[in-house]
Scaffold this motif. Structure first.
Motif, PDB file in Angstrom:
ATOM      1  N   MET A  19      36.565  41.579  11.766  1.00  6.09           N
ATOM      2  CA  MET A  19      35.196  41.958  11.432  1.00  6.09           C
ATOM      3  C   MET A  19      35.175  43.466  11.194  1.00  6.09           C
ATOM      4  SD  MET A  19      33.987  38.983  11.737  1.00  6.09           S
ATOM      5  CE  MET A  19      32.233  38.931  11.813  1.00  6.09           C
ATOM      6  N   PHE A  20      34.613  43.897  10.065  1.00  4.52           N
ATOM      7  CA  PHE A  20      34.534  45.314   9.723  1.00  4.52           C
ATOM      8  C   PHE A  20      33.266  45.855  10.388  1.00  4.52           C
ATOM      9  CE2 PHE A  20      35.767  48.316   6.091  1.00  4.52           C
ATOM     10  CZ  PHE A  20      35.187  49.422   6.692  1.00  4.52           C
ATOM     11  N   ARG A  21      33.430  46.468  11.571  1.00  2.00           N
ATOM     12  CA  ARG A  21      32.303  46.993  12.356  1.00  2.00           C
ATOM     13  C   ARG A  21      32.128  48.482  12.099  1.00  2.00           C
ATOM     14  NH1 ARG A  21      29.116  43.088  14.664  1.00  2.00           N
ATOM     15  NH2 ARG A  21      30.429  41.340  15.229  1.00  2.00           N
ATOM     16  N   ILE A  22      30.855  48.925  12.087  1.00  2.00           N
ATOM     17  CA  ILE A  22      30.544  50.319  11.819  1.00  2.00           C
ATOM     18  C   ILE A  22      29.229  50.688  12.499  1.00  2.00           C
ATOM     19  CG2 ILE A  22      29.319  49.856   9.656  1.00  2.00           C
ATOM     20  CD1 ILE A  22      30.845  52.330   8.512  1.00  2.00           C
ATOM     21  N   SER A  23      29.120  51.948  12.943  1.00  2.00           N
ATOM     22  CA  SER A  23      27.902  52.414  13.620  1.00  2.00           C
ATOM     23  C   SER A  23      26.963  53.087  12.634  1.00  2.00           C
ATOM     24  CB  SER A  23      28.247  53.412  14.726  1.00  2.00           C
ATOM     25  OG  SER A  23      28.951  52.766  15.748  1.00  2.00           O
ATOM     26  N   GLU A  24      25.689  52.798  12.812  1.00  2.00           N
ATOM     27  CA  GLU A  24      24.649  53.384  11.961  1.00  2.00           C
ATOM     28  C   GLU A  24      24.389  54.831  12.379  1.00  2.00           C
ATOM     29  OE1 GLU A  24      20.086  52.262  10.660  1.00  2.00           O
ATOM     30  OE2 GLU A  24      21.286  50.845  11.785  1.00  2.00           O
ATOM     31  N   PRO A  25      24.051  55.704  11.421  1.00  2.05           N
ATOM     32  CA  PRO A  25      23.756  57.089  11.801  1.00  2.05           C
ATOM     33  C   PRO A  25      22.481  57.171  12.644  1.00  2.05           C
ATOM     34  CG  PRO A  25      23.320  56.736   9.464  1.00  2.05           C
ATOM     35  CD  PRO A  25      23.960  55.490   9.985  1.00  2.05           C
ATOM     36  N   PRO A  26      22.431  58.108  13.596  1.00  2.00           N
ATOM     37  CA  PRO A  26      21.262  58.203  14.479  1.00  2.00           C
ATOM     38  C   PRO A  26      20.040  58.847  13.815  1.00  2.00           C
ATOM     39  CG  PRO A  26      22.876  59.877  15.051  1.00  2.00           C
ATOM     40  CD  PRO A  26      23.482  59.026  13.974  1.00  2.00           C
ATOM     41  N   TYR A  27      20.192  59.334  12.614  1.00  2.00           N
ATOM     42  CA  TYR A  27      19.100  60.011  11.908  1.00  2.00           C
ATOM     43  C   TYR A  27      19.013  59.450  10.500  1.00  2.00           C
ATOM     44  CZ  TYR A  27      23.330  62.495  10.631  1.00  2.00           C
ATOM     45  OH  TYR A  27      24.597  62.783  10.232  1.00  2.00           O
ATOM     46  N   HIS A  28      17.923  59.706   9.833  1.00  2.00           N
ATOM     47  CA  HIS A  28      17.731  59.202   8.473  1.00  2.00           C
ATOM     48  C   HIS A  28      18.576  60.019   7.500  1.00  2.00           C
ATOM     49  CE1 HIS A  28      15.871  57.156   5.156  1.00  2.00           C
ATOM     50  NE2 HIS A  28      15.601  58.322   4.592  1.00  2.00           N
ATOM     51  N   THR A  29      19.280  59.330   6.625  1.00  2.00           N
ATOM     52  CA  THR A  29      20.123  59.994   5.637  1.00  2.00           C
ATOM     53  C   THR A  29      19.778  59.483   4.253  1.00  2.00           C
ATOM     54  OG1 THR A  29      21.851  58.332   5.892  1.00  2.00           O
ATOM     55  CG2 THR A  29      22.039  60.318   7.240  1.00  2.00           C
ATOM     56  N   ILE A  30      20.261  60.202   3.230  1.00  2.00           N
ATOM     57  CA  ILE A  30      20.024  59.762   1.855  1.00  2.00           C
ATOM     58  C   ILE A  30      21.053  58.694   1.481  1.00  2.00           C
ATOM     59  CG2 ILE A  30      19.019  61.968   1.200  1.00  2.00           C
ATOM     60  CD1 ILE A  30      21.697  62.666  -0.153  1.00  2.00           C
ATOM     61  N   ALA A  31      20.783  58.024   0.381  1.00  2.00           N
ATOM     62  CA  ALA A  31      21.683  56.945  -0.038  1.00  2.00           C
ATOM     63  C   ALA A  31      23.001  57.486  -0.581  1.00  2.00           C
ATOM     64  CB  ALA A  31      21.008  56.074  -1.084  1.00  2.00           C
TER      65      ALA A  31
END
Length: 159
Positions: free
Chosen positions: A109-121
């Motif tokens: 499973m390709f797991r990844i953490s979301e950024p803690p702040y809003h970012t651009i695309a």
């Protein structure tokens, strides 16, 4: 004196035999006085499991590339993922089924953490995340296909 010499062992023998007739769980039975019941193992696991064992990372949105490269003693699984925006971090290929193949397929499973702040695309090339995982020859025995799973798709590589 002779009475005492014979009476004391006779009384002790009848006492021991009489008490040993008590149940095997009785505390009066002298054969149970120094016997151990053995080690009793008790597992203390919190409801929902341990915090370290829980996976809080989500799946990468899309797996765009998968390569399996032979290496000394095994193979390196290299995958490229595409999250929805910039700033994703802590990516890893997490093995399924304790890294044992199911019907010849080894799944990660390709797991990844979301950024803690809003970012651009950002552009797709800016968002690409590369991960690698070494798999030993012992774990590769009986494996025909290696599959990496993302949120929207999965990629596989066959021998």
């Amino acid at each position: 004196m002779t009475l005492r010499r014979f009476a004391l062992p006779a009384v002790m023998t009848s006492l021991v035999l009489g008490l040993s007739a008590c149940g095997s769980t009785s505390n009066l039975n002298p054969f149970n006085w120094f016997r151990s019941d053995g080690v009793k193992e008790v597992a203390v696991i919190p409801e929902g499991g341990f915090l370290e064992d829980q996976e809080f990372r989500g799946l990468v949105t899309q797996v765009i590339d998968l390569q399996v490269q032979r290496s000394t003693g095994g193979a390196i699984v290299r995958a490229t993922g595409l999250p929805p925006r910039l700033g994703y971090w802590d990516a890893d290929l997490v093995p399924e089924n304790f890294e044992r193949p199911v019907d010849g397929v080894l799944t990660y499973m390709f797991r990844i953490s979301e950024p803690p702040y809003h970012t651009i695309a950002g552009r797709p090339k800016q968002r690409e995340v590369l991960v690698g995982h070494f798999v030993s020859n012992t774990k590769l025995q009986g494996v025909r296909t290696i599959r990496v799973v993302g949120e929207r798709n999965s990629r596989s590589s066959s021998r």
